[in-house]
Design an enzyme around this catalytic site. Structure first.
Site, PDB file in Angstrom:
ATOM      1  N   GLY A 224       1.093   7.272  42.402  1.00 10.07           N
ATOM      2  CA  GLY A 224       2.028   8.056  41.608  1.00 10.07           C
ATOM      3  C   GLY A 224       1.594   8.131  40.166  1.00 10.07           C
ATOM      4  O   GLY A 224       0.415   7.973  39.845  1.00 10.07           O
ATOM      5  N   SER A 225       2.582   8.333  39.311  1.00 10.85           N
ATOM      6  CA  SER A 225       2.290   8.582  37.899  1.00 10.85           C
ATOM      7  C   SER A 225       1.854   7.304  37.190  1.00 10.85           C
ATOM      8  O   SER A 225       2.193   6.194  37.596  1.00 10.85           O
ATOM      9  CB  SER A 225       3.542   9.125  37.216  1.00 10.85           C
ATOM     10  OG  SER A 225       4.576   8.160  37.284  1.00 10.85           O
ATOM     11  N   GLY A 228       5.067   5.434  36.037  1.00 10.63           N
ATOM     12  CA  GLY A 228       5.738   4.674  37.101  1.00 10.63           C
ATOM     13  C   GLY A 228       4.907   3.477  37.522  1.00 10.63           C
ATOM     14  O   GLY A 228       5.429   2.370  37.717  1.00 10.63           O
ATOM     15  N   GLY A 229       3.597   3.693  37.651  1.00 13.08           N
ATOM     16  CA  GLY A 229       2.702   2.609  38.058  1.00 13.08           C
ATOM     17  C   GLY A 229       2.688   1.489  37.041  1.00 13.08           C
ATOM     18  O   GLY A 229       2.698   0.299  37.401  1.00 13.08           O
ATOM     19  N   GLU A 248      -2.603   3.488  42.257  1.00 18.23           N
ATOM     20  CA  GLU A 248      -3.460   4.676  42.108  1.00 18.23           C
ATOM     21  C   GLU A 248      -2.671   5.665  41.279  1.00 18.23           C
ATOM     22  O   GLU A 248      -1.626   6.145  41.713  1.00 18.23           O
ATOM     23  CB  GLU A 248      -3.780   5.268  43.480  1.00 18.23           C
ATOM     24  CG  GLU A 248      -4.710   4.426  44.295  1.00 18.23           C
ATOM     25  CD  GLU A 248      -6.084   4.305  43.671  1.00 18.23           C
ATOM     26  OE1 GLU A 248      -6.502   5.188  42.910  1.00 18.23           O
ATOM     27  OE2 GLU A 248      -6.737   3.274  43.942  1.00 18.23           O
ATOM     28  N   CYS A 285      -3.984  14.590  42.165  1.00 17.34           N
ATOM     29  CA  CYS A 285      -4.434  13.570  41.209  1.00 17.34           C
ATOM     30  C   CYS A 285      -5.871  13.827  40.791  1.00 17.34           C
ATOM     31  O   CYS A 285      -6.324  13.335  39.768  1.00 17.34           O
ATOM     32  CB  CYS A 285      -4.307  12.188  41.831  1.00 17.34           C
ATOM     33  SG  CYS A 285      -5.032  12.093  43.468  1.00 17.34           S
TER      34      CYS A 285
HETATM   35  P1  NAP Z   1       5.996   8.955  40.508  1.00 16.92           P
HETATM   36  O1  NAP Z   1       7.115   9.733  39.944  1.00 16.92           O
HETATM   37  O2  NAP Z   1       5.372   7.932  39.660  1.00 16.92           O
HETATM   38  O3  NAP Z   1       6.532   8.325  41.863  1.00 16.92           O
HETATM   39  C1  NAP Z   1       5.814   7.429  42.675  1.00 16.92           C
HETATM   40  C2  NAP Z   1       6.736   6.333  43.195  1.00 16.92           C
HETATM   41  O4  NAP Z   1       7.083   5.432  42.158  1.00 16.92           O
HETATM   42  C3  NAP Z   1       8.029   6.835  43.763  1.00 16.92           C
HETATM   43  O5  NAP Z   1       8.384   6.057  44.886  1.00 16.92           O
HETATM   44  C4  NAP Z   1       8.999   6.637  42.616  1.00 16.92           C
HETATM   45  O6  NAP Z   1      10.272   6.547  43.131  1.00 16.92           O
HETATM   46  C5  NAP Z   1       8.496   5.343  41.993  1.00 16.92           C
HETATM   47  N1  NAP Z   1       8.719   5.208  40.545  1.00 16.92           N
HETATM   48  C6  NAP Z   1       8.413   6.134  39.598  1.00 16.92           C
HETATM   49  N2  NAP Z   1       8.699   5.641  38.369  1.00 16.92           N
HETATM   50  C7  NAP Z   1       9.178   4.386  38.548  1.00 16.92           C
HETATM   51  C8  NAP Z   1       9.646   3.365  37.653  1.00 16.92           C
HETATM   52  N3  NAP Z   1       9.673   3.554  36.327  1.00 16.92           N
HETATM   53  N4  NAP Z   1      10.055   2.206  38.180  1.00 16.92           N
HETATM   54  C9  NAP Z   1      10.044   2.024  39.514  1.00 16.92           C
HETATM   55  N5  NAP Z   1       9.637   2.950  40.408  1.00 16.92           N
HETATM   56  C10 NAP Z   1       9.191   4.121  39.938  1.00 16.92           C
HETATM   57  O7  NAP Z   1       4.786   9.904  40.913  1.00 16.92           O
HETATM   58  P2  NAP Z   1       4.836  11.234  41.790  1.00 16.92           P
HETATM   59  O8  NAP Z   1       5.756  12.167  41.135  1.00 16.92           O
HETATM   60  O9  NAP Z   1       5.068  10.954  43.176  1.00 16.92           O
HETATM   61  O10 NAP Z   1       3.341  11.799  41.765  1.00 16.92           O
HETATM   62  C11 NAP Z   1       2.753  12.477  40.733  1.00 16.92           C
HETATM   63  C12 NAP Z   1       1.735  11.596  40.057  1.00 16.92           C
HETATM   64  O11 NAP Z   1       1.019  10.820  41.006  1.00 16.92           O
HETATM   65  C13 NAP Z   1       0.683  12.363  39.303  1.00 16.92           C
HETATM   66  O12 NAP Z   1       0.486  11.729  38.094  1.00 16.92           O
HETATM   67  C14 NAP Z   1      -0.541  12.255  40.183  1.00 16.92           C
HETATM   68  O13 NAP Z   1      -1.756  12.372  39.485  1.00 16.92           O
HETATM   69  C15 NAP Z   1      -0.364  10.901  40.766  1.00 16.92           C
HETATM   70  N6  NAP Z   1      -1.084  10.761  42.021  1.00 16.92           N
HETATM   71  C16 NAP Z   1      -2.111   9.890  42.089  1.00 16.92           C
HETATM   72  C17 NAP Z   1      -2.833   9.758  43.254  1.00 16.92           C
HETATM   73  C18 NAP Z   1      -3.985   8.804  43.350  1.00 16.92           C
HETATM   74  O14 NAP Z   1      -4.465   8.582  44.456  1.00 16.92           O
HETATM   75  N7  NAP Z   1      -4.459   8.227  42.274  1.00 16.92           N
HETATM   76  C19 NAP Z   1      -2.488  10.512  44.376  1.00 16.92           C
HETATM   77  C20 NAP Z   1      -1.410  11.374  44.290  1.00 16.92           C
HETATM   78  C21 NAP Z   1      -0.709  11.482  43.095  1.00 16.92           C
HETATM   79  P3  NAP Z   1      11.626   6.580  42.237  1.00 16.92           P
HETATM   80  O15 NAP Z   1      11.490   7.751  41.327  1.00 16.92           O
HETATM   81  O16 NAP Z   1      12.702   6.710  43.268  1.00 16.92           O
HETATM   82  O17 NAP Z   1      11.688   5.270  41.544  1.00 16.92           O
END
Ligand code: NAP
Length: 497
Positions: A224-225, A228-229, A248, A285
């Site tokens: 994810g982001s 968040g990570g 990641e 990503c």
């Molecule tokens: P995200 O909003 O960070 O969500 C990922 C997970 O983390 C969700 O389960 C989310 O659920 C949780 N989360 C987010 N913020 C959090 C926090 N502050 N505390 C606790 N849990 C949290 O990311 P996304 O919207 O799914 O994906 C977009 C991002 O992922 C982009 O930046 C993209 O580049 C990246 N990405 C990376 C890869 C890789 O392999 N490196 C692959 C795909 C995507 P909740 O919101 O319910 O907490």
């Protein structure tokens, strides 16, 4: 914590359904059930693990029609892409089945005793790998199959002998629940405990935070982001018993296009690049977020680069991205593009879409100096956009890569002939990236043995690990040395007790 949350149609914003969020008691129960399933699963054979993983792959394929239709409603990614992603997900499950069956999780190193005084002399040693324990798996929004409930992290953890507790992504909550229901059917059919794969879901970050804090959780895998990570990695590190956190994260994936290459085939490369920038509405990503052009090395380098920017702009203007995954992502995309403008970028393509319509592609341009001094220009803008950065020399291009700091990929176009400059650029690319490409575009990550999907911060929290490819499995194992072990233990040949 909120008690209910909604599933939305990604195209229209219409509410598709309301779901009950996991309570603190639910999270506790899921983590404890995973811990209870651990002794059985860590002692399972490679063949047992393979049987489970293959049945999960078959279950996905059997449920394809309904799962893809639901995924399309919740994500707007379209049936073609989603069917392809489901195929990839089944492939990953079967690949880890094969890996488990070959005995890879049980690989061990035999180091026979050497007579004599230490340090040369030593006792008989064997180095084993044992599974870490229950893994908390955080699903991403942009791959509702491949990086979600039955995605690579779940497949790798199960192959390694670890139970999994999935933290579903709120962007596709009904698909999450249906995919998990499929897992439960397979577990029942194979007489395995339901807790081997648990699920928690909710409307706020609290659910994920509580899960990573749970004492029964031994590791976390996150896609994810960066924001968040970072938040969850800090939680993992702040526990009384800190745990490994494999995050990641986001990336801006520089593409360095050398002028001789652009002079030879600029129009073709512009078309290819425009397709990559807008693929999946730019929600990858590995999206090429920065195009580095070198205004040096050829007498007419500047003119060649100017022409390429025009070609890329035209190719982008002809693309029609689909709706973004969520309303929140669309807001973030618009804000990120606005930040580029505020930081001094010049827009090459910047059409405003009609209200309620998907975003239009964006191309902007900045100097290397601006890029290196303004953080807003180096942050991932998740969506169909890219930033051209003009470097005056190889040395400046290298500084620019250093300013990026870490990226899942760097692409170098025009490195076929060896020279000191090319060597320096490739060295610079390898210093910051998990994967360096010399042809094609970075979107598309092969599931294979030599894959490395990760990189230095901010692209991941663990640059030595990968979340895609065969090596993803070793994240969930830890080494144990056995010294002067009894014969009965050695006879197990690395299989945990
Ligand atoms: P995200 O909003 O960070 O969500 C990922 C997970 O983390 C969700 O389960 C989310 O659920 C949780 N989360 C987010 N913020 C959090 C926090 N502050 N505390 C606790 N849990 C949290 O990311 P996304 O919207 O799914 O994906 C977009 C991002 O992922 C982009 O930046 C993209 O580049 C990246 N990405 C990376 C890869 C890789 O392999 N490196 C692959 C795909 C995507 P909740 O919101 O319910 O907490």
């Amino acid at each position: 914590m909120s008690t209910h949350f909604s599933s939305y149609n990604a195209r229209t914003g219409e509410v598709l359904g309301t779901l009950t969020a996991s309570t603190a008691a639910d999270i506790d129960a899921a983590a404890n059930a995973a811990a209870a399933a651990f002794p059985l699963w860590q002692a399972s054979s490679g063949a047992q693990r393979a049987t489970l993983l293959r049945a999960l792959a078959a279950g996905l394929e059997t449920g394809r029609e309904a799962l893809v239709a639901l995924a399309d409603q919740e994500t707007a990614l379209g049936p073609v892409r989603l069917n392809g992603e489901l195929d990839r997900t089944a492939f990953q499950l079967r690949r880890f089945a094969d890996i488990a069956e070959r005995g890879v999780p049980f690989d061990y190193l035999d180091d026979p005793a050497v007579a004599g005084a230490p340090p040369a002399g030593h006792p008989a040693m064997q180095r084993w790998s044992v599974p870490l324990g229950p893994v908390a798996m955080y699903a991403a929004s942009n791959f509702p199959f491949a990086f979600s409930v039955l995605g690579g992290d779940t497949a790798a953890a199960l192959a390694a002998g670890c139970p999994v507790v999935i933290k579903g992504h709120p962007g596709h909550p009904q698909l999450t629940r249906q995919t998990w229901a499929l897992i439960q059917q397979v577990l029942t059919a194979q007489n395995l405990p339901a807790g081997l794969v648990g699920l928690v879901q909710g409307a706020s970050n609290d659910v994920g935070v509580q899960l990573v804090r749970h004492p029964a959780i031994a590791a976390a895998a996150f896609t994810g982001s960066t924001r968040g990570g970072a938040a969850l990695a800090a939680e993992a590190a702040a526990r009384p018993r800190p745990i490994p956190f494999f995050g990641e994260l986001g990336s801006i994936n520089p593409v360095i296009a050398l002028p001789a290459e652009l002079k030879a085939k600029g129009a073709e490369l512009a078309t290819t690049l425009a397709g990559s920038i807008t693929l999946g509405c730019g929600q990858f990503c590995t999206n090429p977020g920065v195009i580095v052009l070198l205004d040096a090395g050829l007498a007419d380098a500047q003119a060649v680069n100017d022409a390429f920017v025009q070609q890329l702009g035209q190719a982008l203007a002809g693309q029609n991205p689909h709706a973004m995954l969520t309303h929140g992502m669309r807001k973030n995309f618009d804000a990120g593009v606005a930040h580029w403008g505020e930081a001094g970028a010049t827009f090459v393509v910047h059409e405003v879409s009609a209200s309620g319509q998907p975003p239009r592609p964006v191309l902007a341009q900045v100097s290397a100096e601006a890029f290196m001094t303004k953080l807003a220009l180096r942050e991932e803008v998740f969506g169909p956009s890219s930033l051209v950065v003009r470097a005056a020399s190889v040395a400046q291009a290298l500084q620019l890569l250093q300013a990026v700091g870490g990226s899942l990929t760097v692409t170098v176009w025009g490195a076929q002939a060896e020279s000191a400059d090319v060597q320096a650029l490739v060295r610079g690319a390898m210093a910051i990236a998990g994967r360096v490409l010399f042809a094609g575009v970075p979107t598309g990550v092969a599931v294979t043995a030599a894959q490395q999907h990760g990189g230095p911060w901010p692209s991941s929290t663990r640059p030595e690990s990968t979340s895609v490819g065969d090596a993803a499995l070793v994240r969930f194992l830890r080494p144990v040395s056995l010294q002067d072990a009894p014969a009965w233990l050695l006879a197990r040949q690395g299989r945990p007790l």
